[in-house]
Design a protein around this motif. Structure first.
Motif, short mmCIF file in Angstrom:
data_model
loop_
_atom_site.label_atom_id
_atom_site.label_comp_id
_atom_site.label_asym_id
_atom_site.label_seq_id
_atom_site.Cartn_x
_atom_site.Cartn_y
_atom_site.Cartn_z
N MET A 1 -10.19 0.21 -4.38
CA MET A 1 -9.24 0.91 -5.22
C MET A 1 -8.02 1.28 -4.36
O MET A 1 -8.16 1.78 -3.26
N SER A 2 -6.84 1.03 -4.89
CA SER A 2 -5.62 1.30 -4.14
C SER A 2 -5.32 2.79 -4.10
O SER A 2 -5.86 3.58 -4.88
N ASP A 3 -4.44 3.17 -3.18
CA ASP A 3 -4.04 4.57 -3.06
C ASP A 3 -3.35 5.06 -4.34
O ASP A 3 -3.52 6.21 -4.74
N GLU A 4 -2.58 4.19 -4.97
CA GLU A 4 -1.88 4.56 -6.19
C GLU A 4 -2.87 4.89 -7.31
O GLU A 4 -2.70 5.87 -8.03
N ILE A 5 -3.91 4.08 -7.44
CA ILE A 5 -4.92 4.34 -8.48
C ILE A 5 -5.69 5.61 -8.16
O ILE A 5 -6.00 6.40 -9.06
N ARG A 6 -5.99 5.85 -6.88
CA ARG A 6 -6.65 7.10 -6.49
C ARG A 6 -5.79 8.31 -6.88
O ARG A 6 -6.29 9.32 -7.34
N GLU A 7 -4.49 8.18 -6.66
CA GLU A 7 -3.57 9.27 -7.01
C GLU A 7 -3.56 9.51 -8.52
O GLU A 7 -3.61 10.65 -8.97
N TRP A 8 -3.51 8.44 -9.31
CA TRP A 8 -3.51 8.58 -10.76
C TRP A 8 -4.80 9.21 -11.25
O TRP A 8 -4.79 10.07 -12.13
N THR A 9 -5.95 8.75 -10.71
CA THR A 9 -7.23 9.32 -11.16
C THR A 9 -7.36 10.78 -10.72
O THR A 9 -7.99 11.57 -11.41
N ALA A 12 -5.66 12.89 -13.32
CA ALA A 12 -6.29 12.91 -14.64
C ALA A 12 -7.17 14.15 -14.78
O ALA A 12 -7.86 14.54 -13.84
N LYS A 13 -7.17 14.73 -15.97
CA LYS A 13 -7.90 15.98 -16.17
C LYS A 13 -9.33 15.77 -16.65
O LYS A 13 -10.16 16.65 -16.50
N THR A 14 -9.62 14.60 -17.23
CA THR A 14 -10.97 14.37 -17.76
C THR A 14 -11.59 13.12 -17.15
O THR A 14 -10.88 12.21 -16.70
N ALA A 15 -12.91 13.07 -17.17
CA ALA A 15 -13.63 11.90 -16.65
C ALA A 15 -13.33 10.67 -17.50
O ALA A 15 -13.25 9.55 -16.98
N LYS A 16 -13.15 10.86 -18.80
CA LYS A 16 -12.84 9.74 -19.69
C LYS A 16 -11.50 9.10 -19.31
O LYS A 16 -11.39 7.88 -19.27
N THR A 17 -10.51 9.91 -19.02
CA THR A 17 -9.21 9.38 -18.62
C THR A 17 -9.30 8.68 -17.27
O THR A 17 -8.71 7.62 -17.08
N ARG A 18 -10.04 9.25 -16.33
CA ARG A 18 -10.21 8.60 -15.03
C ARG A 18 -10.87 7.23 -15.19
O ARG A 18 -10.47 6.26 -14.56
N ALA A 19 -11.86 7.15 -16.07
CA ALA A 19 -12.54 5.87 -16.32
C ALA A 19 -11.58 4.87 -16.97
O ALA A 19 -11.59 3.68 -16.61
N ARG A 20 -10.76 5.33 -17.90
CA ARG A 20 -9.77 4.43 -18.53
C ARG A 20 -8.78 3.91 -17.50
O ARG A 20 -8.45 2.72 -17.51
N ILE A 21 -8.31 4.76 -16.61
CA ILE A 21 -7.36 4.33 -15.58
C ILE A 21 -8.01 3.27 -14.69
O ILE A 21 -7.42 2.23 -14.41
N ARG A 22 -9.23 3.53 -14.23
CA ARG A 22 -9.92 2.55 -13.38
C ARG A 22 -10.15 1.23 -14.10
O ARG A 22 -9.96 0.16 -13.54
#
Length: 176
Positions: A1-9, A12-22
């Motif tokens: 996972m890139s640093d940019e994706i780590r920053e976006w996740t 994110a405030k919810t686990a669902k949003t983090r999963a969608r981003i990934r």
């Protein structure tokens, strides 16, 4: 996972949003090479077809399946890649705050394709109770100075200029 994706996740405030981003970041990362393979396959099929025609082979029609596979891979790869990119942007700002700001600067970007329409860099200032936000976003429209626009952002960091997603113009009929 890139640093940019780590920053976006992390934003994110919810686990669902983090999963969608990934998920959408993964699809975006995987589908572009698949599309390139399909494109290269299509180019190879052009070459093979030319060789078949030049050598007077009567079985050129039998190449239809290879053409279908190469074009199918290319179209599916590029289609899913574009869909993933759009959904990744939506996922990044799914839990974001919506604010109303004022356009304080509009600059036309000179370093662009001359055949494309003009592109502007729009600076927005929003005075909120949490912080005064300054954001910079690209726009194809020349927004007017002092015009109110609605935008989404993940942080209240005053100078996080790239943390912005245009969410519409604020008109007299709409509320901020």
């Amino acid at each position: 996972m890139s640093d940019e994706i780590r920053e976006w996740t992390a934003l994110a405030k919810t686990a669902k949003t983090r999963a969608r981003i990934r998920r959408w970041a993964y699809l975006s990362r995987v589908c572009l090479p698949v599309a390139v393979v399909g494109f290269v396959g299509t180019l190879l099929m052009i070459g093979v077809t030319i060789v078949y025609i030049a050598s007077a082979v009567d079985h050129v029609v039998e190449l239809w399946w290879a053409w279908s596979v190469a074009l199918g891979i290319m179209i599916a790869g590029f289609g899913v890649w574009m869909l993933a990119g759009t959904n990744l942007i939506a996922a990044r700002y799914a839990d974001a705050w919506t604010s109303v700001g004022t356009v304080v600067d509009v600059v036309e970007i000179e370093d662009r394709d001359p055949e494309a329409g003009p592109v502007y860099e729009v600076t927005i200032l929003a005075e909120l109770s949490e912080a005064n936000l300054r954001r910079v976003m690209p726009s194809n429209d020349a927004l007017q100075l002092g015009q109110s626009i609605r935008f989404r952002h993940n942080t209240f960091e005053a100078e996080n200029l790239d943390d912005v997603l245009f969410d519409g113009l604020v008109t007299d009929e709409s509320t901020g």
